[in-house]
Design an enzyme around this catalytic site. Structure first.
Site, PDB file in Angstrom:
ATOM      1  N   CYS A 149       0.850  -1.190   0.000  1.00 33.02           N
ATOM      2  CA  CYS A 149       0.000   0.000   0.000  1.00 33.02           C
ATOM      3  C   CYS A 149       0.895   1.253   0.000  1.00 33.02           C
ATOM      4  O   CYS A 149       1.730   1.407  -0.879  1.00 33.02           O
ATOM      5  CB  CYS A 149      -0.947  -0.056   1.191  1.00 33.02           C
ATOM      6  SG  CYS A 149      -2.303   1.140   1.146  1.00 33.02           S
ATOM      7  N   ASP A 160      -8.203  -3.742  -7.764  1.00 32.46           N
ATOM      8  CA  ASP A 160      -7.806  -2.702  -6.811  1.00 32.46           C
ATOM      9  C   ASP A 160      -8.312  -1.344  -7.296  1.00 32.46           C
ATOM     10  O   ASP A 160      -7.849  -0.837  -8.318  1.00 32.46           O
ATOM     11  CB  ASP A 160      -6.281  -2.683  -6.699  1.00 32.46           C
ATOM     12  CG  ASP A 160      -5.768  -1.738  -5.623  1.00 32.46           C
ATOM     13  OD1 ASP A 160      -6.530  -0.858  -5.182  1.00 32.46           O
ATOM     14  OD2 ASP A 160      -4.600  -1.886  -5.227  1.00 32.46           O
ATOM     15  N   HIS A 164      -7.406  -4.746  -3.342  1.00 34.11           N
ATOM     16  CA  HIS A 164      -6.362  -4.044  -2.605  1.00 34.11           C
ATOM     17  C   HIS A 164      -6.145  -4.724  -1.254  1.00 34.11           C
ATOM     18  O   HIS A 164      -7.076  -5.249  -0.654  1.00 34.11           O
ATOM     19  CB  HIS A 164      -6.773  -2.583  -2.393  1.00 34.11           C
ATOM     20  CG  HIS A 164      -5.698  -1.725  -1.812  1.00 34.11           C
ATOM     21  ND1 HIS A 164      -4.588  -1.351  -2.529  1.00 34.11           N
ATOM     22  CD2 HIS A 164      -5.561  -1.169  -0.583  1.00 34.11           C
ATOM     23  CE1 HIS A 164      -3.816  -0.596  -1.768  1.00 34.11           C
ATOM     24  NE2 HIS A 164      -4.375  -0.476  -0.585  1.00 34.11           N
TER      25      HIS A 164
END
Length: 248
Positions: free
Chosen positions: A126, A184, A215
């Site tokens: 991330c 995502d 994600h």
């Protein structure tokens, strides 16, 4: 491999003291190092377990608290709306130069560590995926694994939401692996194409994976966690680090 996970250091950086969590094998010896960059929530339990997974393959893992200028040492943001809002606010408040100086300080410490061979890699998820990418710009970093790196295609990391990460792709001298979830919403197909095209143009030694996932699919305990993909991703990661960090 049995590891220890109880060590922490407070490392001095140009922007203040930074808490770093150290995971390493208990056996004597020196090991390649992996800087593990977290999500916006800092060093949560899933990040600790991820660090343990990597360290258990024979690495010294160092996990910095990326918001050390703004939160007391040891702060963990919750996986809820308040924690998410705070984490997102801080990733756009902190200057990119401060993220980079944190990495430089950590690289210097690892190079001097009696537990490290001097071979250094990076891993991130991330926000940490983007920070790991920026770590790859450091000439000492030999291999980097970036998972669903946010703000990379849009060049919006840091204060002013303006970074030069992709512009500087030619500065990457080590191997780079990038892994993405096809579903995502933070990095859509068009964004992934921007990233890959730039890396190809820059001649980066690149390993690229797109998987059927959302994600944060590595975060265990969360609804989007995919255990099968987690194991597959760890195999890719270990192969990268074995190839780039453990061979002369």
């Amino acid at each position: 491999m049995i590891i220890r996970t109880d060590e922490k250091i407070d490392l001095q950086t140009p922007t203040g003291s930074m808490r770093v969590h150290i995971f390493r094998p208990v056996q004597d010896g020196r090991f390649p190092a992996v800087m593990l960059f977290s999500e916006i929530y800092q060093v949560t339990a899933p990040i600790e377990r991820l660090g343990a997974m990597i360290a258990g393959q024979g690495y010294l893992v160092a996990i910095p608290e990326v918001y050390h200028e703004y939160e007391p040492a040891g702060t963990v943001l919750a996986y809820d709306k308040d924690g998410t809002d705070r984490g997102n606010d801080l990733k756009y408040a902190k200057p990119v130069s401060a993220f980079d100086s944190d990495t430089a300080a950590l690289v210097e410490w690892l190079q001097d560590s009696s537990f490290c061979t001097g071979a250094i890699g990076a891993f991130g998820v991330c926000l940490g995926g983007h920070l790991a990418y920026r770590a790859a710009l450091h000439p000492a970093v030999k291999a980097t694994a970036c998972f669903y790196a946010t703000d990379l295609h849009s060049a919006t990391l840091g204060e002013g939401k303006s970074d030069d990460s992709l512009i500087r792709a030619t500065d990457i001298t080590g191997e780079l692996m990038m892994v993405w979830g096809q579903s995502d919403p933070h990095v859509p197909y068009a964004g992934r194409r921007i990233i890959r095209d730039r890396l190809e143009d820059a001649g980066v030694t690149l390993e690229w994976h797109e998987v059927s996932a959302q994600h944060a699919f590595l975060r265990d305990g969360a609804p989007r966690f995919d255990a099968a993909l987690f194991l597959q991703a760890m195999n890719w990661t270990n192969a990268l680090f074995q190839r780039a960090l453990t061979r002369e």
